[in-house]
Design a protein around this motif. Structure first.
Motif, PDB file in Angstrom:
ATOM      1  N   ARG A  34       0.843  -1.209   0.000  1.00  0.00           N
ATOM      2  CA  ARG A  34       0.000   0.000   0.000  1.00  0.00           C
ATOM      3  C   ARG A  34       0.871   1.250   0.000  1.00  0.00           C
ATOM      4  O   ARG A  34       2.018   1.227   0.405  1.00  0.00           O
ATOM      5  N   GLU A  40      -0.749  10.408   8.130  1.00  0.00           N
ATOM      6  CA  GLU A  40       0.481   9.721   8.532  1.00  0.00           C
ATOM      7  C   GLU A  40       0.676   9.842  10.037  1.00  0.00           C
ATOM      8  O   GLU A  40       0.535  10.927  10.611  1.00  0.00           O
ATOM      9  N   HIS A  41       1.008   8.734  10.659  1.00  0.00           N
ATOM     10  CA  HIS A  41       1.208   8.653  12.111  1.00  0.00           C
ATOM     11  C   HIS A  41      -0.069   9.050  12.861  1.00  0.00           C
ATOM     12  O   HIS A  41      -0.017   9.593  13.965  1.00  0.00           O
ATOM     13  N   ASP A  43      -2.762   6.613  12.716  1.00  0.00           N
ATOM     14  CA  ASP A  43      -3.530   5.378  13.017  1.00  0.00           C
ATOM     15  C   ASP A  43      -3.411   4.966  14.481  1.00  0.00           C
ATOM     16  O   ASP A  43      -4.396   4.592  15.100  1.00  0.00           O
ATOM     17  N   TYR A  44      -2.183   5.078  15.047  1.00  0.00           N
ATOM     18  CA  TYR A  44      -2.034   4.664  16.447  1.00  0.00           C
ATOM     19  C   TYR A  44      -2.501   5.760  17.415  1.00  0.00           C
ATOM     20  O   TYR A  44      -2.383   5.607  18.631  1.00  0.00           O
ATOM     21  N   SER A 174       3.161  -1.557  15.291  1.00  0.00           N
ATOM     22  CA  SER A 174       2.544  -0.750  14.226  1.00  0.00           C
ATOM     23  C   SER A 174       1.058  -0.525  14.495  1.00  0.00           C
ATOM     24  O   SER A 174       0.457  -1.175  15.341  1.00  0.00           O
ATOM     25  N   GLY A 175       0.477   0.385  13.731  1.00  0.00           N
ATOM     26  CA  GLY A 175      -0.960   0.655  13.825  1.00  0.00           C
ATOM     27  C   GLY A 175      -1.737  -0.318  12.940  1.00  0.00           C
ATOM     28  O   GLY A 175      -1.195  -1.320  12.476  1.00  0.00           O
ATOM     29  N   MET A 177      -3.401   0.470  10.013  1.00  0.00           N
ATOM     30  CA  MET A 177      -3.608   0.888   8.623  1.00  0.00           C
ATOM     31  C   MET A 177      -3.168  -0.149   7.584  1.00  0.00           C
ATOM     32  O   MET A 177      -3.914  -0.441   6.633  1.00  0.00           O
ATOM     33  N   ASP A 178      -1.973  -0.702   7.742  1.00  0.00           N
ATOM     34  CA  ASP A 178      -1.383  -1.483   6.650  1.00  0.00           C
ATOM     35  C   ASP A 178      -2.170  -2.763   6.379  1.00  0.00           C
ATOM     36  O   ASP A 178      -2.441  -3.113   5.232  1.00  0.00           O
ATOM     37  N   TYR A 227      10.052   5.277  15.621  1.00  0.00           N
ATOM     38  CA  TYR A 227       8.601   5.049  15.550  1.00  0.00           C
ATOM     39  C   TYR A 227       8.058   4.837  16.963  1.00  0.00           C
ATOM     40  O   TYR A 227       7.073   5.452  17.367  1.00  0.00           O
ATOM     41  N   ALA A 341       6.105   5.475   7.399  1.00  0.00           N
ATOM     42  CA  ALA A 341       6.634   5.880   8.698  1.00  0.00           C
ATOM     43  C   ALA A 341       7.686   6.973   8.598  1.00  0.00           C
ATOM     44  O   ALA A 341       7.860   7.770   9.507  1.00  0.00           O
TER      45      ALA A 341
HETATM   46  C1  GLA Z   1       3.968   2.394   9.519  1.00  0.00           C
HETATM   47  C2  GLA Z   1       2.982   1.628  10.396  1.00  0.00           C
HETATM   48  C3  GLA Z   1       1.564   2.158  10.199  1.00  0.00           C
HETATM   49  C4  GLA Z   1       1.517   3.679  10.363  1.00  0.00           C
HETATM   50  C5  GLA Z   1       2.602   4.340   9.517  1.00  0.00           C
HETATM   51  C6  GLA Z   1       2.691   5.835   9.744  1.00  0.00           C
HETATM   52  O1  GLA Z   1       3.702   2.123   8.177  1.00  0.00           O
HETATM   53  O2  GLA Z   1       3.037   0.255  10.108  1.00  0.00           O
HETATM   54  O3  GLA Z   1       0.707   1.513  11.109  1.00  0.00           O
HETATM   55  O4  GLA Z   1       1.629   4.042  11.709  1.00  0.00           O
HETATM   56  O5  GLA Z   1       3.878   3.788   9.769  1.00  0.00           O
HETATM   57  O6  GLA Z   1       1.540   6.463   9.294  1.00  0.00           O
END
Ligand code: GLA
Length: 400
Positions: A34, A40-41, A43-44, A174-175, A177-178, A227, A341
Motif C-alpha cells: 500500500r 500519517e502517524h 492510526d495509532y 505498528s498501527g 492501517m497497513d 517510531y 513511517a
Molecule cells: C507504519 C505503520 C503504520 C503507520 C505508519 C505511519 O507504516 O506500520 O501503522 O503508523 O507507519 O503512518
C-alpha cells in the motif's frame, strides 16, 4: 469491472515451489502493498488514514501436506524454514519467517487448527521501502492458512488478526492501517479508515489520476526506534493534556478549539500533538476534494502534510524532502508528499495519467540533481485487496 488475474504475475512463486518441493501447487494467494495517500502517524492515535493498495504484491503458492508441519521457502531469502502446526510459535525463526509464523500462532489461538502445508513466497513489491511488504506477507499467509485448513475469516477479522501477529508475535508496534489496506482496498479507490471505529469507505480516485511511488532508495534507518519514540511522545502528550483538564482518550479527540492548550505543551510534545490534530483534518479535506472531483486542491493539502511531518513530527529526511520537491516540479504532478513511517522510504505522488512517463523521467532527474542519488520510481494503480488467486476449484473459499 471484473479484472482477470494474470497468472504470469505469480510465476516466480509457483516456479520456486516446484523447485523446492518437487510438486505442483494447489493454491496461490496474493496480497498487495500500500501507499498511504494521507493520514500519517495518525492510526495509532485512533485517527484517520487514507491508504490505497498498490498493484505490487506478495504471492504465496502452496500445497497441503500431511506432515503436521508448515514448510516455507522465499525467493528473497536463502533459508528454508518450518514449524509444527500444533505449536507454531516454538521454533526461533529468521525475521522474515516470523510474520507467517505469527499468523499461524494467532489463528491457532482463535481455535483454528492449521493443516500442514508447503509454500513458496515471491513478491514484486519492494521490501523495506515503506510499502507494507510485511503486512502483505501476513495477509497472504493468513489467506493460505485459512484456505488450506478449510476456514474463511471475514476480511476485517483477518486484518485484525494479522496486526495482532505483527504487534504481539513479531514485536513491531505498528498501527492498523497497513493490514486493513492490504485486505480491504478496492481497485481504483482509496480506503478512508477511521482507526477508532474501524469504519471504512471507498473513495474513487478518478480515471485521470495514477499513483507514482518515488522511492528514495534510502533504507529506513531508525525507523523502528524512532517510531516507538513517536508513539510514546503521543501518549505523553495525552497524559499532559488530561492533567491540564482536557477530557481526551487519545490525540484523535483534539479539536481546533484545543489548539491554544496544545500550544502550551512542552516541546517536542507540542509539535507532535499539532501534527496529529492537523493531519486528521487534512485526511477529511483530501477525501472531500477527491469525492467532489477537485484533485487540483490536493497539492496544498499534501504539501502541508509533508511540512508537518518534516517540521512538527520530524520523520522526514533530506532525501524525502528532495524527492517531494522533485516530484512537485515534474510535469503532470497533482500532489506529492512523503508516505509511510518516514526516515527513508518513499514519496507518493498523484499524477495525471497522460503525463505519467514524463513525470517519472523528470522526477528521477530532479532527485538525481538534488542528491546525486538514483531513486526508484514507478507508476501504479490503486489495486484490489488480498485474494485467493488460484485454488477456488478445490472448493476453498476466500472469505470475501
Ligand atoms: C507504519 C505503520 C503504520 C503507520 C505508519 C505511519 O507504516 O506500520 O501503522 O503508523 O507507519 O503512518
Amino acid at each position: 469491472m471484473a479484472v482477470m488475474p494474470d497468472p504470469t504475475r505469480w510465476t516466480a512463486a509457483v516456479d520456486l515451489f516446484t523447485r523446492v518441493f518437487d510438486a505442483h501447487t494447489t493454491l496461490v494467494a496474493g496480497a498487495p502493498g500500500r501507499v498511504n495517500l494521507i493520514g500519517e502517524h495518525t492510526d495509532y492515535n485512533d485517527g484517520l488514514v487514507l491508504p490505497a493498495a498498490i498493484d505490487r504484491h506478495v504471492f504465496i503458492a502452496a500445497r497441503r501436506n500431511d506432515s503436521g508441519r508448515v514448510r516455507l521457502a522465499a525467493s528473497a531469502f536463502e533459508d528454508r524454514v518450518e514449524f509444527p502446526t500444533d505449536d507454531p510459535g516454538r521454533p526461533a525463526l529468521p525475521v522474515w519467517a516470523r510474520y507467517p509464523q505469527g499468523v499461524a500462532v494467532k489463528l491457532r489461538a482463535r481455535g483454528i487448527s492449521i493443516h500442514g502445508f508447503d509454500a513458496a513466497i515471491a513478491a514484486d513489491l519492494p521490501v523495506g521501502s515503506g510499502l507494507s511488504s510485511s503486512a502483505a506477507l501476513e495477509v497472504a499467509s493468513a489467506l493460505v492458512m485459512e484456505a488450506i485448513s478449510d476456514h474463511a475469516l471475514p476480511p476485517r477479522e483477518r486484518a485484525l488478526l494479522c496486526r495482532a501477529a505483527e504487534v504481539e508475535f513479531v514485536g513491531v508496534p505498528s498501527g492498523i492501517m497497513d493490514q486493513f489496506a492490504s485486505t480491504l482496498c478496492r481497485r481504483g479507490h482509496a480506503l478512508f479508515l477511521d482507526c477508532r471505529s474501524l469504519e471504512t469507505h471507498h473513495i474513487p480516485l478518478g480515471a485521470t489520476l495514477a499513483i507514482a511511488v518515488c522511492d528514495t532508495g534510502m533504507a529506513r534507518v531508525l525507523a523502528g526506534s524512532a517510531y516507538a519514540q513517536r508513539r510514546q511522545e503521543c501518549a505523553d502528550a495525552v497524559t499532559a493534556l488530561r492533567k491540564a483538564g482536557l477530557k481526551i482518550a487519545s490525540l484523535r479527540d483534539l479539536t481546533l478549539d484545543d489548539v491554544p492548550r496544545v500550544e502550551r505543551l512542552p516541546e517536542p510534545l507540542r509539535r507532535r500533538a499539532r501534527h496529529v490534530l492537523t493531519e486528521d483534518a487534512r485526511v477529511v479535506e483530501t477525501a472531500t476534494l477527491l469525492e467532489s472531483g477537485q484533485p487540483g486542491g490536493l497539492r496544498d493539502v499534501f504539501s502541508a502534510s509533508h511540512r508537518s511531518l518534516r517540521d512538527d513530527y520530524e520523520v522526514s529526511s533530506r532525501e524525502l524532502d528532495a524527492m517531494a520537491e522533485a516530484a512537485l516540479d515534474a510535469p503532470g504532478c497533482v500532489a506529492a508528499r512523503m508516505t509511510g513511517a518516514g526516515f527513508g522510504g518513499a514519496v507518493v505522488a498523484l499524477v495525471q495519467r497522460a503525463a505519467g512517463d514524463a513525470f517519472l523521467a523528470a522526477a528521477a532527474e530532479g532527485y538525481r540533481r538534488r542528491t546525486g542519488r538514483e531513486g526508484r520510481l514507478f507508476l501504479t494503480e490503486a489495486a484490489e485487496g488480498a485474494k485467493l488467486l488460484e485454488g477456488r476449484d478445490s472448493g476453498l473459499g476466500t472469505g470475501d
